[in-house]
Scaffold this motif. Sequence first.
Motif, short mmCIF file in Angstrom:
data_model
loop_
_atom_site.label_atom_id
_atom_site.label_comp_id
_atom_site.label_asym_id
_atom_site.label_seq_id
_atom_site.Cartn_x
_atom_site.Cartn_y
_atom_site.Cartn_z
N SER A 56 0.78 -1.24 0.06
CA SER A 56 0.09 -0.01 -0.02
C SER A 56 0.81 1.21 0.08
O SER A 56 1.93 1.34 0.68
N ARG A 57 0.37 2.27 -0.62
CA ARG A 57 0.96 3.55 -0.60
C ARG A 57 0.05 4.74 -0.02
O ARG A 57 -0.08 5.85 -0.38
N ARG A 58 -0.66 4.05 0.94
CA ARG A 58 -1.82 5.19 1.55
C ARG A 58 -0.92 5.91 2.34
O ARG A 58 0.10 5.82 3.16
N HIS A 59 -1.37 7.48 2.21
CA HIS A 59 -1.06 8.70 2.60
C HIS A 59 0.65 8.81 2.20
O HIS A 59 1.45 9.42 2.94
N GLY A 60 0.90 8.26 1.23
CA GLY A 60 2.18 8.64 0.68
C GLY A 60 3.08 7.73 1.06
O GLY A 60 4.62 7.67 0.65
N PRO A 62 4.83 4.00 1.56
CA PRO A 62 4.81 2.75 1.04
C PRO A 62 5.06 1.84 2.07
O PRO A 62 5.74 2.03 2.96
N GLY A 63 4.42 0.55 2.03
CA GLY A 63 4.48 -0.19 3.08
C GLY A 63 3.48 -1.61 2.87
O GLY A 63 3.02 -1.61 1.85
N VAL A 64 3.62 -2.52 3.72
CA VAL A 64 2.83 -3.63 3.74
C VAL A 64 1.73 -3.36 4.82
O VAL A 64 1.74 -3.15 5.89
N ARG A 65 0.34 -3.78 4.28
CA ARG A 65 -0.65 -3.58 5.17
C ARG A 65 -1.23 -4.89 5.50
O ARG A 65 -1.11 -5.82 4.60
N ALA A 66 -1.93 -5.05 6.47
CA ALA A 66 -2.45 -6.64 6.84
C ALA A 66 -3.93 -6.37 7.18
O ALA A 66 -4.50 -5.38 7.87
N ALA A 67 -4.49 -7.59 6.97
CA ALA A 67 -5.88 -7.45 7.49
C ALA A 67 -6.12 -8.88 8.20
O ALA A 67 -5.61 -10.04 7.66
N TYR A 68 -6.49 -9.17 9.29
CA TYR A 68 -6.86 -10.37 9.96
C TYR A 68 -7.92 -11.12 9.69
O TYR A 68 -9.20 -10.48 9.68
N LEU A 69 -7.76 -12.53 9.57
CA LEU A 69 -9.14 -13.16 9.21
C LEU A 69 -9.35 -14.14 10.17
O LEU A 69 -8.53 -14.79 11.10
N TYR A 70 -10.66 -14.45 10.44
CA TYR A 70 -11.48 -15.31 11.51
C TYR A 70 -12.01 -16.43 10.65
O TYR A 70 -12.80 -16.06 9.58
N ASP A 71 -12.34 -17.56 11.21
CA ASP A 71 -12.93 -18.76 10.40
C ASP A 71 -14.41 -18.44 10.81
O ASP A 71 -14.98 -18.51 11.94
N VAL A 72 -15.26 -18.27 9.75
CA VAL A 72 -16.65 -18.11 9.85
C VAL A 72 -17.00 -19.47 10.46
O VAL A 72 -18.20 -19.43 11.12
#
Length: 131
Positions: A56-60, A62-72
Amino acid sequence: MSRIRAAFWDPAGARYGIPTYPWRMAPGHLMTLRQLATEGLRPGGQGVQAQILWRSRRHGAPGVRAAYLYDVRFALPKRTATPAQLAALAKANAARRTCPDCNRDAGYVLPRHLGTCLDCAEASPDLRQVA
């Protein structure tokens, strides 16, 4: 699969410690907190089962973003508020709308920087001196 997606493809969790998937490539039974909430579910005590990583280059920056996942499959229905909790929330919201100067319900949450309703703030001599 692109190099970026391949860098984040780790379904066994060998590289990142937990199963990791690129953007939009996670299995269907894994959902984020927001996705669970739209389905009327909550994680129900389970820990993070996997993650999604993307560049992601959010707000200028650069970096790596993460979203955590859960088992439905282990998710539980969202809890409903008790009548006492709903009454307490209604009382708290009414207090946020009540002007301390004129003691009337303004119909909106009072601006914190003013501390009063807009009518009282406009009539206040302190506001005229600042402007």
